[in-house]
Design a protein around this motif. Structure first.
Motif, short mmCIF file in Angstrom:
data_model
loop_
_atom_site.label_atom_id
_atom_site.label_comp_id
_atom_site.label_asym_id
_atom_site.label_seq_id
_atom_site.Cartn_x
_atom_site.Cartn_y
_atom_site.Cartn_z
N ILE A 39 0.85 -1.19 0.00
CA ILE A 39 0.00 0.00 0.00
C ILE A 39 0.88 1.24 0.00
N LEU A 40 0.69 2.08 -1.01
CA LEU A 40 1.46 3.32 -1.13
C LEU A 40 0.50 4.49 -1.13
N SER A 41 0.93 5.57 -0.54
CA SER A 41 0.15 6.81 -0.61
C SER A 41 0.27 7.34 -2.04
N PRO A 42 -0.61 8.24 -2.44
CA PRO A 42 -0.48 8.82 -3.78
C PRO A 42 0.90 9.46 -4.02
N ALA A 43 1.44 10.11 -3.01
CA ALA A 43 2.77 10.73 -3.15
C ALA A 43 3.85 9.68 -3.33
N GLU A 44 3.76 8.58 -2.58
CA GLU A 44 4.74 7.50 -2.70
C GLU A 44 4.64 6.83 -4.08
N ALA A 45 3.42 6.64 -4.56
CA ALA A 45 3.23 6.03 -5.88
C ALA A 45 3.79 6.94 -6.97
N GLU A 46 3.56 8.24 -6.84
CA GLU A 46 4.10 9.20 -7.81
C GLU A 46 5.63 9.20 -7.78
N ASP A 47 6.19 9.16 -6.59
CA ASP A 47 7.65 9.14 -6.44
C ASP A 47 8.23 7.87 -7.08
N LEU A 48 7.58 6.74 -6.86
CA LEU A 48 8.03 5.49 -7.48
C LEU A 48 7.96 5.59 -9.00
N GLY A 49 6.88 6.15 -9.51
CA GLY A 49 6.75 6.34 -10.96
C GLY A 49 7.84 7.24 -11.51
N ASP A 50 8.17 8.30 -10.77
CA ASP A 50 9.24 9.20 -11.19
C ASP A 50 10.59 8.47 -11.24
#
Length: 93
Positions: A39-50
């Motif tokens: 489970i990732l927060s939206p910010a963590e998911a965005e950071d992973l995508g980056d």
């Protein structure tokens, strides 16, 4: 027999890792989310995508440099950057 070879093998490297696993299990309890989901927060998911995007760009840069027959120093630098970004991309939090 060495003491570390007795009993069950450790499942978690540290107590904090065991605690995070417990917290995640209790968060998904009673939901349709699989127990092994991350489970990732939206910010963590965005950071992973980056980080994944940067990793792909570095791989493309290295591939282009190889195709253009870049010098060894440039290829080494690009390969080192690729490895650094790969290590950063592995971390989830």
């Amino acid at each position: 027999m060495v003491d570390s070879e007795r009993g069950r093998r450790r499942k978690y490297c540290k107590r904090s890792c065991r605690q995070r696993a417990y917290e995640q299990r209790t968060l998904v309890e009673g939901t349709s989310i699989p127990a092994d989901a991350i489970i990732l927060s939206p910010a963590e998911a965005e950071d992973l995508g980056d980080r994944m995007y940067l990793l792909r760009c570095a791989a493309e840069d290295l591939s282009t440099a190889i195709g253009e027959r870049a010098d060894q120093e440039s290829l080494t630098r690009l390969a080192e950057e690729l490895l650094t970004l790969a290590h950063e991309a592995e971390r989830l939090r």
